[in-house]
Design a protein around this motif. Structure first.
Motif, PDB file in Angstrom:
ATOM      1  N   ARG A   1      21.074 -51.471 -30.198  1.00 15.96           N
ATOM      2  CA  ARG A   1      22.320 -50.249 -30.698  1.00 15.96           C
ATOM      3  C   ARG A   1      21.596 -49.088 -30.329  1.00 15.96           C
ATOM      4  NH1 ARG A   1      25.140 -50.787 -36.036  1.00 15.96           N
ATOM      5  NH2 ARG A   1      27.057 -52.394 -35.497  1.00 15.96           N
ATOM      6  N   VAL A   2      19.649 -49.013 -30.287  1.00 14.89           N
ATOM      7  CA  VAL A   2      19.312 -48.282 -29.747  1.00 14.89           C
ATOM      8  C   VAL A   2      18.550 -47.230 -28.917  1.00 14.89           C
ATOM      9  CG1 VAL A   2      16.969 -46.674 -30.482  1.00 14.89           C
ATOM     10  CG2 VAL A   2      18.218 -48.221 -32.894  1.00 14.89           C
ATOM     11  N   VAL A   3      18.514 -48.991 -27.906  1.00 16.19           N
ATOM     12  CA  VAL A   3      18.509 -48.713 -26.465  1.00 16.19           C
ATOM     13  C   VAL A   3      19.589 -48.581 -25.778  1.00 16.19           C
ATOM     14  CG1 VAL A   3      16.993 -49.733 -24.444  1.00 16.19           C
ATOM     15  CG2 VAL A   3      16.236 -50.192 -27.455  1.00 16.19           C
ATOM     16  N   GLY A   4      20.682 -49.270 -26.192  1.00 14.16           N
ATOM     17  CA  GLY A   4      22.097 -48.775 -25.822  1.00 14.16           C
ATOM     18  C   GLY A   4      22.355 -47.701 -25.637  1.00 14.16           C
ATOM     19  N   VAL A   5      22.411 -46.701 -26.576  1.00 12.09           N
ATOM     20  CA  VAL A   5      22.808 -45.090 -26.328  1.00 12.09           C
ATOM     21  C   VAL A   5      21.723 -44.762 -25.917  1.00 12.09           C
ATOM     22  CG1 VAL A   5      21.658 -44.354 -28.795  1.00 12.09           C
ATOM     23  CG2 VAL A   5      23.481 -43.978 -27.947  1.00 12.09           C
ATOM     24  N   ALA A   6      20.798 -44.868 -26.225  1.00 12.27           N
ATOM     25  CA  ALA A   6      19.810 -43.962 -25.096  1.00 12.27           C
ATOM     26  C   ALA A   6      19.725 -43.842 -23.353  1.00 12.27           C
ATOM     27  CB  ALA A   6      17.785 -44.203 -25.696  1.00 12.27           C
TER      28      ALA A   6
END
Length: 488
Positions: free
Chosen positions: A121-126
């Motif tokens: 989630r965190v890497v994907g949204v970045a």
């Protein structure tokens, strides 16, 4: 006594299963919350509560890593934040898995699953934010660019808007309970649409959820039966080594069959968490794809009126992780990979494969990231990183014999390719399940590492047959031309 032993042995899995069922059950109530802000806050609170129940003291890991990752996204310019976020989150994932080496309590498998989803989630949204920024930059340079592709189809307009959530929304997206325990991965855009568009309000969530859940009892029953009849540890025993070679060769089929049922049940429950809450519902006219959402006409869907939303036909393709029937029946390993854990494969494709700057190494980069996301055990490398070697041989035979075959010939060749694909997956799955190099070596030695030899033989023979086929083609072509000239 046996029941108590079973409960003690599988206690963590029972708790995890109970929490998944709880997440499915509260979906209709969560969906019915009318205020967007309240709905987001409740979803986040439930998510953090689930982390605390599953992880105990280890909950500090997913919470801290997510908060630091979110701060990196907001404090570092969007041009670079996605790269910094990627390396931090995967670096923390390594630290988390080695925490016992630093005197910290060892993480449980369930906490590891949550941390893996947090990383996605965190890497994907970045990367999503960076991608929208890049696309908008290109759009400004080409204000009059045609939005229709050469083949006449409407282009994917996913990044015709800047995606730039504020700090609070990033926290809500990261910790929302839907999909937090074991996926599926969905983008921030899907999360944002859930709260701001009408689709979840009018989709028949109950019907979709019941249809999704009805096979779960079968999967769980098959898993319990298969894992008890053919336990994993038996493959390392002396008794197993004294069995016939055929028995030893086929034992991974039983192991992989049990493993598939476990994955099917977990993924199906995870999808049901989404369907019960209505997250991931889009009109079918958007030609929705796993992980991505609508692939055409997204801006038109956003402008859909309430009357249109009431009568629209919906699907949950956006959050579909597994095509169970496809996993069991597809002929080739390449097709099998397309229907297995589709949401994560989408993430790997968008974040790693399409963004990696060195074209010849794109596949290797994607496989390597997939391996380290799963863990640093040797079994993951043996299982995932050897796929391309089988695919090289498979592609040759597919083009030579299966692609243009028809009738009974196609069915026979298809069955042979299905058997070889299934056997290859089972052989690789044995390494995935055994994890450590010493355990893998014990089993592979018991069957003389034969499948690697078979792979090599397949590839060499396939290359030779392909070369002969290429040499024969010009001769056939010349023969046809000669016949035509004589006729004329």
């Amino acid at each position: 006594m046996k029941m108590l032993t079973f409960l003690a042995k599988n206690w963590n899995d029972i708790v995890y299963l109970s929490l998944l069922l709880f997440s499915v059950a509260i979906g209709p109530y969560y969906k019915s919350i009318g205020t967007v802000h309240l709905k987001k806050c409740i979803g986040t609170c439930i998510g953090i509560l689930l982390i605390l129940i599953v992880s105990g003291y280890n909950a500090i890991h997913p919470i801290i890593s997510a908060i630091v990752g979110i701060l990196i996204i907001k404090l570092i310019p969007v041009r670079y934040s996605h790269v910094v976020t990627f390396f931090f989150m995967f670096g923390y994932l390594f630290f988390f898995r080695l925490s016992d080496k630093f005197g910290l309590p060892p993480p449980s498998g369930q906490t590891n699953l949550i941390e893996m989803i947090i990383v996605l989630r965190v890497v994907g949204v970045a990367f999503e934010m960076n991608g929208s920024w890049l696309a908008m930059g290109k759009k400004k340079k080409n204000e009059h660019a045609d939005l229709i592709s050469k083949d006449g189809k409407e282009k994917d307009d996913e990044f015709l808007e800047i995606i730039n959530p504020n700090l609070v929304d990033l926290v809500h997206y990261t910790f929302n309970y839907v999909g937090l325990l074991t996926g599926p991965y969905y983008r921030y855009r899907t999360f944002n649409d859930y709260f701001n568009l009408l689709f979840s309000k009018y989709v028949n969530c109950m019907e979709f959820t019941i249809n999704t859940l009805k096979a779960v009892p079968l999967y769980i029953s098959l898993y319990l039966a298969l894992s008890n009849l053919w336990p994993l540890e038996y493959i390392l025993s002396e008794d197993h080594n004294n069995r016939s070679f055929l028995y030893r060769m086929m034992y991974p089929w039983a192991l992989f069959a049990a493993f598939r049922q476990r994955i099917y049940s977990g993924m199906t429950l995870a999808e049901s968490v989404c369907t019960s809450a209505g997250l991931g519902a889009y009109p079918v006219e958007g030609k929705n794809r796993t992980g991505h959402g609508p692939t055409v006409g997204y801006m038109k869907l956003k402008e859909m009126s309430e009357e249109q939303a009431k009568t629209a036909e919906y699907d949950f393709n956006t959050i579909e992780s597994m095509e169970v029937w496809g996993c069991e029946t597809v002929v080739t390993l390449r097709d099998s990979m397309k229907v297995w854990n589709k949401a994560v494969q989408y993430w790997v494709a968008m974040v790693v494969y399409k963004r990696f700057p060195v074209k010849p190494l794109k596949v290797h980069a994607a496989l390597f990231v997939s391996v380290i996301w799963h863990g640093f055990h040797a079994g993951y490398f043996f299982c995932i990183y050897f796929c391309p070697f089988y695919l090289m041989a498979e592609d040759i035979y597919y083009k030579l014999y299966y692609k243009n075959a028809t009738g009974m010939k196609k069915k026979i060749i298809g069955f042979i390719m299905w058997f070889l694909r299934s056997h290859s997956e089972s052989y690789q799955a044995a390494a995935f399940l055994l994890l450590t190099f010493d355990r893998i070596w014990i089993y592979y030695s018991s069957v003389y590492h034969y499948w690697y030899g078979v792979w090599l033989a397949f590839l060499i023979v396939g290359l030779a047959l392909n070369a002969v086929h290429k040499m024969a083609r010009p001769t056939v072509k010349k023969g046809k031309e000669a016949m035509e000239s004589r006729t004329n």
